[in-house]
Design a protein around this motif. Structure first.
Motif, PDB file in Angstrom:
ATOM      1  N   LEU A  20       0.832  -1.197   0.000  1.00  0.00           N
ATOM      2  CA  LEU A  20       0.000   0.000   0.000  1.00  0.00           C
ATOM      3  C   LEU A  20       0.871   1.253   0.000  1.00  0.00           C
ATOM      4  O   LEU A  20       1.920   1.282   0.640  1.00  0.00           O
ATOM      5  CB  LEU A  20      -0.911   0.020   1.235  1.00  0.00           C
ATOM      6  N   PRO A  21       0.436   2.302  -0.701  1.00  0.00           N
ATOM      7  CA  PRO A  21       1.218   3.544  -0.722  1.00  0.00           C
ATOM      8  C   PRO A  21       1.150   4.256   0.631  1.00  0.00           C
ATOM      9  O   PRO A  21       0.191   4.094   1.390  1.00  0.00           O
ATOM     10  CB  PRO A  21       0.535   4.372  -1.816  1.00  0.00           C
ATOM     11  N   SER A  22       2.179   5.029   0.911  1.00  0.00           N
ATOM     12  CA  SER A  22       2.199   5.791   2.158  1.00  0.00           C
ATOM     13  C   SER A  22       2.329   7.278   1.834  1.00  0.00           C
ATOM     14  O   SER A  22       2.456   7.668   0.681  1.00  0.00           O
ATOM     15  CB  SER A  22       3.358   5.320   3.044  1.00  0.00           C
ATOM     16  N   GLY A  23       2.303   8.106   2.877  1.00  0.00           N
ATOM     17  CA  GLY A  23       2.349   9.547   2.674  1.00  0.00           C
ATOM     18  C   GLY A  23       0.952  10.053   2.366  1.00  0.00           C
ATOM     19  O   GLY A  23      -0.050   9.474   2.804  1.00  0.00           O
ATOM     20  N   THR A  24       0.856  11.128   1.612  1.00  0.00           N
ATOM     21  CA  THR A  24      -0.451  11.651   1.223  1.00  0.00           C
ATOM     22  C   THR A  24      -1.003  10.782   0.106  1.00  0.00           C
ATOM     23  O   THR A  24      -0.392  10.657  -0.950  1.00  0.00           O
ATOM     24  CB  THR A  24      -0.347  13.117   0.765  1.00  0.00           C
ATOM     25  N   VAL A  25      -2.131  10.163   0.381  1.00  0.00           N
ATOM     26  CA  VAL A  25      -2.787   9.256  -0.563  1.00  0.00           C
ATOM     27  C   VAL A  25      -4.254   9.678  -0.677  1.00  0.00           C
ATOM     28  O   VAL A  25      -4.726  10.518   0.082  1.00  0.00           O
ATOM     29  CB  VAL A  25      -2.683   7.784  -0.098  1.00  0.00           C
ATOM     30  N   THR A  26      -4.965   9.065  -1.607  1.00  0.00           N
ATOM     31  CA  THR A  26      -6.396   9.328  -1.717  1.00  0.00           C
ATOM     32  C   THR A  26      -7.145   8.035  -1.453  1.00  0.00           C
ATOM     33  O   THR A  26      -6.944   7.030  -2.126  1.00  0.00           O
ATOM     34  CB  THR A  26      -6.755   9.921  -3.087  1.00  0.00           C
ATOM     35  N   PHE A  27      -7.990   8.100  -0.428  1.00  0.00           N
ATOM     36  CA  PHE A  27      -8.826   6.973  -0.030  1.00  0.00           C
ATOM     37  C   PHE A  27     -10.145   7.057  -0.791  1.00  0.00           C
ATOM     38  O   PHE A  27     -10.729   8.132  -0.923  1.00  0.00           O
ATOM     39  CB  PHE A  27      -9.101   7.022   1.477  1.00  0.00           C
ATOM     40  N   HIS A 111     -11.268  11.053  -0.395  1.00  0.00           N
ATOM     41  CA  HIS A 111     -10.633  12.064   0.455  1.00  0.00           C
ATOM     42  C   HIS A 111      -9.136  11.813   0.448  1.00  0.00           C
ATOM     43  O   HIS A 111      -8.686  10.671   0.559  1.00  0.00           O
ATOM     44  CB  HIS A 111     -11.171  12.005   1.878  1.00  0.00           C
ATOM     45  N   SER A 112      -8.360  12.884   0.339  1.00  0.00           N
ATOM     46  CA  SER A 112      -6.895  12.786   0.327  1.00  0.00           C
ATOM     47  C   SER A 112      -6.341  13.215   1.677  1.00  0.00           C
ATOM     48  O   SER A 112      -6.784  14.207   2.258  1.00  0.00           O
ATOM     49  CB  SER A 112      -6.317  13.678  -0.768  1.00  0.00           C
ATOM     50  N   GLY A 124      -6.839   6.002  11.007  1.00  0.00           N
ATOM     51  CA  GLY A 124      -6.798   7.437  11.255  1.00  0.00           C
ATOM     52  C   GLY A 124      -8.077   8.139  10.859  1.00  0.00           C
ATOM     53  O   GLY A 124      -8.938   7.581  10.152  1.00  0.00           O
ATOM     54  N   ASP A 125      -8.204   9.376  11.313  1.00  0.00           N
ATOM     55  CA  ASP A 125      -9.377  10.199  11.007  1.00  0.00           C
ATOM     56  C   ASP A 125      -9.596  10.373   9.511  1.00  0.00           C
ATOM     57  O   ASP A 125     -10.741  10.462   9.054  1.00  0.00           O
ATOM     58  CB  ASP A 125      -9.236  11.594  11.641  1.00  0.00           C
ATOM     59  N   GLU A 126      -8.511  10.440   8.733  1.00  0.00           N
ATOM     60  CA  GLU A 126      -8.640  10.656   7.288  1.00  0.00           C
ATOM     61  C   GLU A 126      -9.411   9.512   6.629  1.00  0.00           C
ATOM     62  O   GLU A 126     -10.191   9.733   5.692  1.00  0.00           O
ATOM     63  CB  GLU A 126      -7.269  10.824   6.638  1.00  0.00           C
ATOM     64  N   VAL A 127      -9.195   8.290   7.126  1.00  0.00           N
ATOM     65  CA  VAL A 127      -9.904   7.122   6.597  1.00  0.00           C
ATOM     66  C   VAL A 127     -11.389   7.231   6.940  1.00  0.00           C
ATOM     67  O   VAL A 127     -12.261   7.025   6.089  1.00  0.00           O
ATOM     68  CB  VAL A 127      -9.317   5.814   7.163  1.00  0.00           C
ATOM     69  N   HIS A 128     -11.675   7.574   8.189  1.00  0.00           N
ATOM     70  CA  HIS A 128     -13.067   7.694   8.620  1.00  0.00           C
ATOM     71  C   HIS A 128     -13.783   8.815   7.873  1.00  0.00           C
ATOM     72  O   HIS A 128     -14.958   8.683   7.517  1.00  0.00           O
ATOM     73  CB  HIS A 128     -13.140   7.918  10.132  1.00  0.00           C
ATOM     74  N   LEU A 129     -13.061   9.900   7.620  1.00  0.00           N
ATOM     75  CA  LEU A 129     -13.652  11.008   6.878  1.00  0.00           C
ATOM     76  C   LEU A 129     -14.013  10.579   5.451  1.00  0.00           C
ATOM     77  O   LEU A 129     -15.098  10.885   4.953  1.00  0.00           O
ATOM     78  CB  LEU A 129     -12.713  12.211   6.854  1.00  0.00           C
ATOM     79  N   ALA A 130     -13.128   9.841   4.817  1.00  0.00           N
ATOM     80  CA  ALA A 130     -13.416   9.346   3.462  1.00  0.00           C
ATOM     81  C   ALA A 130     -14.658   8.457   3.459  1.00  0.00           C
ATOM     82  O   ALA A 130     -15.508   8.561   2.570  1.00  0.00           O
ATOM     83  CB  ALA A 130     -12.208   8.588   2.906  1.00  0.00           C
TER      84      ALA A 130
END
Length: 191
Positions: A20-27, A111-112, A124-130
């Motif tokens: 899986l890619p790391s850093g800033t990604v788009t879910f 969401h990125s 993380g929150d970014e996953v839940h937001l997506a």
């Protein structure tokens, strides 16, 4: 960085998925709208066939755009892409899948951001937001956060849907739609 499993003692190094890619990604989260009714209308065997063709098409589109499948359950997918433009191109392709015969309307949200990458995937929150952004969409609609929109080419046609409050998030989130089609208001706490 290696990350120990959640139940490992603190001194044991944890593994990390390397596919899986790391850093800033788009879910990207996808879900067939009305899948229960579709199953009831088609019956088990026909729905299973439709679902198999749908899954194969999503996996093909994802791979072609350099994405990866993080998880799947039923007719829903959790995908990740190293770039927003690859993610949105894949989302557009997924929204146009024709499995032949039965109408399949997929709701898609993107969401990125960055999230902790573990042996199970992302946390993380970014996953839940997506996931919450995807849940607000309607069948046939591709919606994305302002964070993803900011990473896309300026000429890409999107519609600003305004700020929306989403479950479990205190702040309203700016959401855009891919394209200019008309849909009912998003299913958010604001709408």
């Amino acid at each position: 960085m290696t990350v120990p499993p959640a139940d490992a003692p603190p001194d044991v190094p944890r593994r990390r998925r390397t596919d899986l890619p790391s850093g800033t990604v788009t879910f990207v989260f996808t879900d067939i709208a009305g899948s229960t009714r579709l199953l009831q209308d088609l019956g088990d065997v026909a729905y299973a066939d439709l679902l198999a063709r749908h899954r194969a098409a999503i996996r093909s589109i994802t791979a072609a755009r350099g994405g990866a499948e993080v998880d799947t359950q039923g007719d829903a997918f959790f995908l990740v892409f190293p770039t927003a433009d690859a993610a949105i191109a894949a989302a557009d392709g997924i929204s146009r899948i024709d499995v032949g015969g039965a109408p399949v309307a997929v709701r898609i949200g993107a969401h990125s951001g960055t999230a902790l990458l573990t042996d199970e995937g992302y946390v993380g929150d970014e996953v839940h937001l997506a996931a919450r952004i995807a849940a607000a969409a309607h069948g046939g609609q591709v919606v994305l956060s302002a964070a993803s929109r900011a990473l896309l080419p300026a000429g890409l046609p999107t519609t600003d849907l305004g700020e929306h409050r989403l479950k479990d998030f205190a702040r309203a989130v700016a959401i855009h739609q891919l394209g200019t089609a008309t849909f009912p208001p998003l299913r958010s706490l604001s709408g």
